[in-house]
Design a protein around this motif. Structure first.
Motif, PDB file in Angstrom:
ATOM      1  N   ASN A 165      34.632   5.793 -32.591  1.00  0.00           N
ATOM      2  CA  ASN A 165      36.155   5.168 -31.939  1.00  0.00           C
ATOM      3  C   ASN A 165      36.036   6.856 -30.605  1.00  0.00           C
ATOM      4  N   ASP A 166      35.284   7.610 -30.789  1.00  0.00           N
ATOM      5  CA  ASP A 166      35.839   8.149 -29.763  1.00  0.00           C
ATOM      6  C   ASP A 166      34.393   9.056 -29.045  1.00  0.00           C
ATOM      7  N   GLU A 167      34.072   7.783 -28.249  1.00  0.00           N
ATOM      8  CA  GLU A 167      32.652   8.525 -27.272  1.00  0.00           C
ATOM      9  C   GLU A 167      32.971   9.849 -26.791  1.00  0.00           C
ATOM     10  N   ALA A 168      33.983  10.008 -26.034  1.00  0.00           N
ATOM     11  CA  ALA A 168      34.124  11.278 -25.144  1.00  0.00           C
ATOM     12  C   ALA A 168      34.404  12.759 -26.671  1.00  0.00           C
ATOM     13  N   MET A 169      34.962  12.373 -27.652  1.00  0.00           N
ATOM     14  CA  MET A 169      34.795  13.288 -28.219  1.00  0.00           C
ATOM     15  C   MET A 169      33.022  13.644 -29.268  1.00  0.00           C
ATOM     16  N   ARG A 170      32.618  12.797 -29.422  1.00  0.00           N
ATOM     17  CA  ARG A 170      31.118  12.875 -29.890  1.00  0.00           C
ATOM     18  C   ARG A 170      30.358  13.900 -29.139  1.00  0.00           C
ATOM     19  N   THR A 171      30.386  13.377 -27.589  1.00  0.00           N
ATOM     20  CA  THR A 171      29.559  14.344 -26.268  1.00  0.00           C
ATOM     21  C   THR A 171      30.017  15.445 -26.928  1.00  0.00           C
ATOM     22  N   ARG A 172      31.446  15.707 -26.864  1.00  0.00           N
ATOM     23  CA  ARG A 172      31.713  17.372 -26.448  1.00  0.00           C
ATOM     24  C   ARG A 172      31.620  17.701 -28.516  1.00  0.00           C
ATOM     25  N   MET A 173      31.321  17.155 -28.787  1.00  0.00           N
ATOM     26  CA  MET A 173      31.159  18.181 -30.189  1.00  0.00           C
ATOM     27  C   MET A 173      29.553  18.440 -30.050  1.00  0.00           C
ATOM     28  N   GLY A 174      28.762  17.295 -29.511  1.00  0.00           N
ATOM     29  CA  GLY A 174      27.413  17.293 -29.720  1.00  0.00           C
ATOM     30  C   GLY A 174      26.494  18.107 -29.036  1.00  0.00           C
ATOM     31  N   VAL A 175      27.290  18.801 -27.759  1.00  0.00           N
ATOM     32  CA  VAL A 175      26.687  19.268 -26.303  1.00  0.00           C
ATOM     33  C   VAL A 175      27.838  21.370 -27.366  1.00  0.00           C
ATOM     34  N   SER A 176      28.670  21.501 -27.583  1.00  0.00           N
ATOM     35  CA  SER A 176      29.147  22.571 -29.097  1.00  0.00           C
ATOM     36  C   SER A 176      27.976  22.272 -30.398  1.00  0.00           C
ATOM     37  N   ALA A 177      28.474  21.493 -30.535  1.00  0.00           N
ATOM     38  CA  ALA A 177      27.382  22.034 -32.100  1.00  0.00           C
ATOM     39  C   ALA A 177      25.192  22.589 -31.180  1.00  0.00           C
ATOM     40  N   ARG A 178      24.718  22.056 -30.590  1.00  0.00           N
ATOM     41  CA  ARG A 178      23.575  22.648 -29.821  1.00  0.00           C
ATOM     42  C   ARG A 178      23.923  23.729 -28.773  1.00  0.00           C
ATOM     43  N   GLY A 179      24.346  24.030 -28.619  1.00  0.00           N
ATOM     44  CA  GLY A 179      25.308  25.785 -28.694  1.00  0.00           C
ATOM     45  C   GLY A 179      25.444  26.684 -29.780  1.00  0.00           C
ATOM     46  N   LYS A 180      26.042  26.278 -30.428  1.00  0.00           N
ATOM     47  CA  LYS A 180      26.281  27.046 -31.740  1.00  0.00           C
ATOM     48  C   LYS A 180      24.901  26.942 -32.649  1.00  0.00           C
ATOM     49  N   THR A 212      23.530  24.481 -51.003  1.00  0.00           N
ATOM     50  CA  THR A 212      23.636  26.191 -51.014  1.00  0.00           C
ATOM     51  C   THR A 212      23.344  26.129 -48.973  1.00  0.00           C
ATOM     52  N   PHE A 213      23.795  25.259 -48.925  1.00  0.00           N
ATOM     53  CA  PHE A 213      23.234  25.893 -46.551  1.00  0.00           C
ATOM     54  C   PHE A 213      23.238  24.505 -46.254  1.00  0.00           C
ATOM     55  N   GLY A 214      22.607  23.660 -45.804  1.00  0.00           N
ATOM     56  CA  GLY A 214      22.610  22.324 -44.785  1.00  0.00           C
ATOM     57  C   GLY A 214      21.729  22.409 -43.978  1.00  0.00           C
ATOM     58  N   GLN A 215      20.624  22.157 -44.253  1.00  0.00           N
ATOM     59  CA  GLN A 215      19.401  22.671 -43.159  1.00  0.00           C
ATOM     60  C   GLN A 215      19.288  21.380 -42.549  1.00  0.00           C
ATOM     61  N   THR A 216      19.770  19.923 -42.573  1.00  0.00           N
ATOM     62  CA  THR A 216      19.895  19.100 -41.594  1.00  0.00           C
ATOM     63  C   THR A 216      21.045  19.192 -40.917  1.00  0.00           C
ATOM     64  N   LEU A 217      22.087  19.689 -41.476  1.00  0.00           N
ATOM     65  CA  LEU A 217      22.963  19.599 -40.337  1.00  0.00           C
ATOM     66  C   LEU A 217      22.914  20.557 -38.827  1.00  0.00           C
ATOM     67  N   GLN A 218      21.886  21.632 -39.758  1.00  0.00           N
ATOM     68  CA  GLN A 218      21.377  22.442 -38.623  1.00  0.00           C
ATOM     69  C   GLN A 218      20.811  21.775 -37.737  1.00  0.00           C
ATOM     70  N   GLU A 219      19.686  21.321 -38.305  1.00  0.00           N
ATOM     71  CA  GLU A 219      18.501  20.102 -37.813  1.00  0.00           C
ATOM     72  C   GLU A 219      19.183  18.579 -36.646  1.00  0.00           C
ATOM     73  N   ALA A 220      20.170  18.184 -37.398  1.00  0.00           N
ATOM     74  CA  ALA A 220      21.112  17.383 -36.443  1.00  0.00           C
ATOM     75  C   ALA A 220      21.928  17.838 -35.197  1.00  0.00           C
ATOM     76  N   MET A 221      22.918  19.074 -35.444  1.00  0.00           N
ATOM     77  CA  MET A 221      22.997  19.996 -34.227  1.00  0.00           C
ATOM     78  C   MET A 221      21.912  20.526 -33.148  1.00  0.00           C
ATOM     79  N   ALA A 222      20.976  20.700 -33.456  1.00  0.00           N
ATOM     80  CA  ALA A 222      20.282  21.030 -32.519  1.00  0.00           C
ATOM     81  C   ALA A 222      19.836  19.972 -31.400  1.00  0.00           C
ATOM     82  N   ALA A 223      20.051  18.875 -32.331  1.00  0.00           N
ATOM     83  CA  ALA A 223      19.681  17.340 -31.991  1.00  0.00           C
ATOM     84  C   ALA A 223      21.044  17.230 -30.626  1.00  0.00           C
TER      85      ALA A 223
END
Length: 379
Positions: free
Chosen positions: A334-349, A281-292
């Motif tokens: 296979n794309d560390e730069a993409m992981r880093t970019r998405m991780g920063v965006s995830a935290r910001g969201k 119904t939601f996905g709380q662990t997704l939010q926790e991972a994004m906060a990390a």
């Protein structure tokens, strides 16, 4: 009208640890900080108090490792004695249904929080009777939520599902996340570095799952990624399917149940987070991972549709397409730069989705069932 007395009737509470308990505790924390008064009604055994609020327990039984409260007339007595301004029914099904009925009998406004997809959960354990069990469950849910003045759903997909099943008066209320506990800065903690060195001694990319190990979580989907080259798989959590999953995923590192700081450290040790359930119904662990600060991968169904912005904070995969999860995770590996970019965006969201802000929104819903906004006196 200022709300000062809230009775929370919850299907689950401490010492049981799950999404319902966590949400209730975070609500109570904020109520305490703001100086409100509260009463908790829940299955026993439970602590006598929480944050100074009295906890009233009712008899319960244990079913599939869950403590389930038995509906009781004493709930009405407890509410009558406490005289709340509003009753909050947390994920009502059995105990919560009785709480909603008691509140209606006493003329107390009510807010019901829809959190657990009980029809699907019960259907998964019903074998050939699945269809009948699910339809019966929806009839019951429609009845009990009709007793509430408003039902709050955690995602737009859940709102649509509730509307399709005839649930009246539904609004959106999401969940908060602890952005201080789950923090990208933990990645440099010595304990986190030691954990990474233990599970990935050769510098492998660490992909992981956090959550309950149970049929409804569909963790078996991780078989698609368990042998991705250059990776190691970490699974955090426990539950009835752990033994079967350990046989299915023999190379995975099973860290068991974690909470608090150890859980935050486990998130911080990952490079990619994967969510597997298709009926969330939601996905709380997704939010926790994004906060990390992690990029996340989740099914393109249900609650994750509101949380994950594809290509920005993570990726969504088609759960009906074999190999889709592997393809999504493989692209991130296979794309560390993409992981880093998405991780920063995830935290910001999620930085603006702390529990205090979410509970303040909940207080507005409380106020509206007591005195609708168009009737409130303008100061």
């Amino acid at each position: 009208m200022k709300i000062v007395r809230i009775a929370i009737v919850s299907e689950s509470f401490l010492p049981s640890l799950n999404g319902v308990t966590t949400s209730v505790c975070r609500v109570l924390d904020r109520l305490a900080d703001l100086g409100h008064e509260a009463l908790v009604v829940c299955p026993g055994p439970a602590p006598e108090t929480y944050r100074g609020f009295r906890v009233h327990t009712v008899r319960g039984v244990t079913l599939r490792q869950f403590r389930v409260g038995l509906p009781s007339w004493e709930i009405e007595s407890a509410l009558r004695a406490f005289r709340p301004d509003v009753v909050h029914a947390a994920s009502p099904f059995g105990l919560g249904a009785r709480g909603l009925a008691a509140a209606r009998n006493l003329g107390i406004p009510t807010v019901a929080i829809y959190q657990t997809d009980m029809p699907s959960y019960l259907g998964q354990h019903a074998g050939p009777l699945r269809g009948r069990i699910e339809s019966t469950s929806w009839r019951w849910i429609r009845h009990l939520h009709s007793l509430a003045d408003i039902t709050l759903a955690p995602s737009s997909a859940t709102m649509d599902e509730l509307a399709a099943h005839g649930i009246p008066r539904v609004a959106l209320w999401s969940r908060g996340v602890d952005t201080e506990l789950y923090d990208p800065a933990r990645r440099s903690d010595p304990d986190v570095e030691a954990l990474r060195a233990c599970v990935a001694p050769n510098g492998e990319t660490i992909i992981g799952y956090v959550g309950r190990l149970a049929p409804e979580k569909e963790v078996h989907r991780l078989q698609e990624v368990h042998d991705l080259p250059g990776t190691c798989l970490v699974i955090v959590g426990d539950g009835p399917t752990r033994d079967r999953l350990e046989r299915l995923l023999p190379k995975a590192h099973f860290l068991g149940y974690r909470s608090g700081v150890p859980l935050a450290q486990a998130y911080a040790a990952l490079d990619v987070f994967m969510h597997t359930g298709t009926r969330e119904t939601f996905g709380q662990t997704l939010q926790e991972a994004m906060a990390a600060g992690l990029p996340v991968v989740a099914p393109a169904m249900g609650g994750p549709l509101d949380i994950v912005k594809p290509g920005v904070t993570g990726l969504l995969f088609d759960p009906a397409h074999p190999g889709a999860l592997r393809q999504a995770v493989g692209g991130l590996v296979n794309d560390e730069a993409m992981r880093t970019r998405m991780g920063v965006s995830a935290r910001g969201k999620v930085e603006q989705r702390g529990w205090a802000r979410m509970v303040d929104q909940l207080l507005e819903f409380y106020a509206d069932v007591v005195t609708p906004a168009h009737l409130r006196r303008v100061a």
